[in-house]
Design an enzyme around this catalytic site. Structure first.
Site, PDB file in Angstrom:
ATOM      1  CB  CYS A   1     -76.056   6.110 -25.578  1.00 46.32           C
ATOM      2  SG  CYS A   1     -74.312   5.710 -25.417  1.00 46.32           S
TER       3      CYS A   1
ATOM      4  CB  CYS B   1     -71.260   8.798 -18.402  1.00 42.50           C
ATOM      5  SG  CYS B   1     -70.041   9.821 -19.225  1.00 42.50           S
TER       6      CYS B   1
HETATM    7  S1  SF4 Z   1     -75.970   3.812 -19.931  1.00 44.80           S
HETATM    8 FE1  SF4 Z   1     -74.213   5.027 -20.662  1.00 44.80          FE
HETATM    9  S2  SF4 Z   1     -73.079   3.735 -22.098  1.00 44.80           S
HETATM   10 FE2  SF4 Z   1     -75.077   2.713 -21.690  1.00 44.80          FE
HETATM   11  S3  SF4 Z   1     -76.335   3.360 -23.396  1.00 44.80           S
HETATM   12 FE3  SF4 Z   1     -76.684   4.867 -21.735  1.00 44.80          FE
HETATM   13  S4  SF4 Z   1     -75.164   6.530 -21.983  1.00 44.80           S
HETATM   14 FE4  SF4 Z   1     -74.566   4.788 -23.302  1.00 44.80          FE
END
Ligand code: SF4
Length: 245
Positions: A204, A232
């Site tokens: 992300c 994750c």
């Molecule tokens: S914490 Fe995880 S789901 Fe949230 S924006 Fe970051 S990578 Fe994406």
């Protein structure tokens, strides 16, 4: 500026054999799980290689990706490129919008930077929950995991069993980064232009940065956390996971 292909593509001994092996793993998985296998693509370089193998060899493996709502525009733009180039549909799995709204209202849009728990909560609702729906009714899934990607992935087997009893297939487990880019060059595979800007591993937007020369492959992911926390949850190895090949 040099492209990722210029920097990383390198024909190494055994490359053709590794391509043949990856294809054999994909074919065998499609035969073991007719109609219930899915390739969950992150749209990263490895997953573009797997996409090309699936399309080039006409394998009956549908594509699915997690549209977390926080991806880079460059990443999202790959979806129509895949559909146009390969004539394959990419399933988009999104988080439950009410849950996202509540989470952001309560913790803020950048909550993932405040604590590991909040980061994991964000990954849980934007990635893990949609993934569980994407995998529902499926008996196996394909990923682009490679052993070289990180210490946590150093033992990734070609096939294993996840904690839900599904087969998890990693046809590129033994590939190097040079192999990935050699394949991309050789077969003119489309890829995320962020790879040309020193983003080897792309997640992300708020949780990914470019890496500097000499930094680890996943150093640009959740860079404010220590190494142990940096997954994750999509590919966490569990006790139930066992090597089958
Ligand atoms: S914490 Fe995880 S789901 Fe949230 S924006 Fe970051 S990578 Fe994406």
């Amino acid at each position: 500026m040099s492209s990722a292909i210029d920097l990383y593509a390198k024909l190494k001994p055994g490359f053709d054999e590794r391509v043949a092996s990856a294809l054999a793993h994909l074919r065998a998985a499609a035969e073991r799980h007719p109609g219930t296998l899915v390739f969950t693509t992150s749209l990263g370089a490895e997953d573009m290689v797997v996409t090309d193998l699936i399309a080039r060899h006409g394998l009956a493996i549908p594509l699915a990706t997690l549209q977390t709502g926080r991806l880079h525009a460059e990443t999202l733009a790959l979806v129509p490129r895949i559909e146009a180039r390969y004539r394959l549909k990419v399933e988009l799995w999104e988080p439950v919008q009410e849950q996202v709204i509540q989470f952001v209202e309560r913790h803020g849009a950048m909550a993932m930077r405040e604590s590991i728990d909040l980061r994991k909560a964000c990954c849980a609702l934007r990635k893990l929950e949609p993934l569980s729906r994407a995998l529902a009714g499926r008996t196996a899934w394909v990923t682009g995991l490679r052993r070289e990607q990180s210490g946590a992935r150093a033992e990734v087997p070609f096939t294993s069993t996840d904690d839900q009893g599904r087969e998890k297939v990693a046809p590129l487990a033994d590939w190097s980064w040079n192999d990935v880019w050699q394949y991309i060059r050789q077969y003119d595979v489309p890829y995320n232009p962020l790879h040309d800007q020193f983003y080897p591993s792309i997640g992300c937007e708020p949780c990914t940065r470019a890496v500097a020369l000499g930094e680890d492959f996943r150093a640009g992911r959740w860079w404010w956390e220590n190494e142990d926390a940096k997954e994750c949850g999509l590919h966490v190895t569990t006790l139930a996971q066992k090597e089958a090949a």
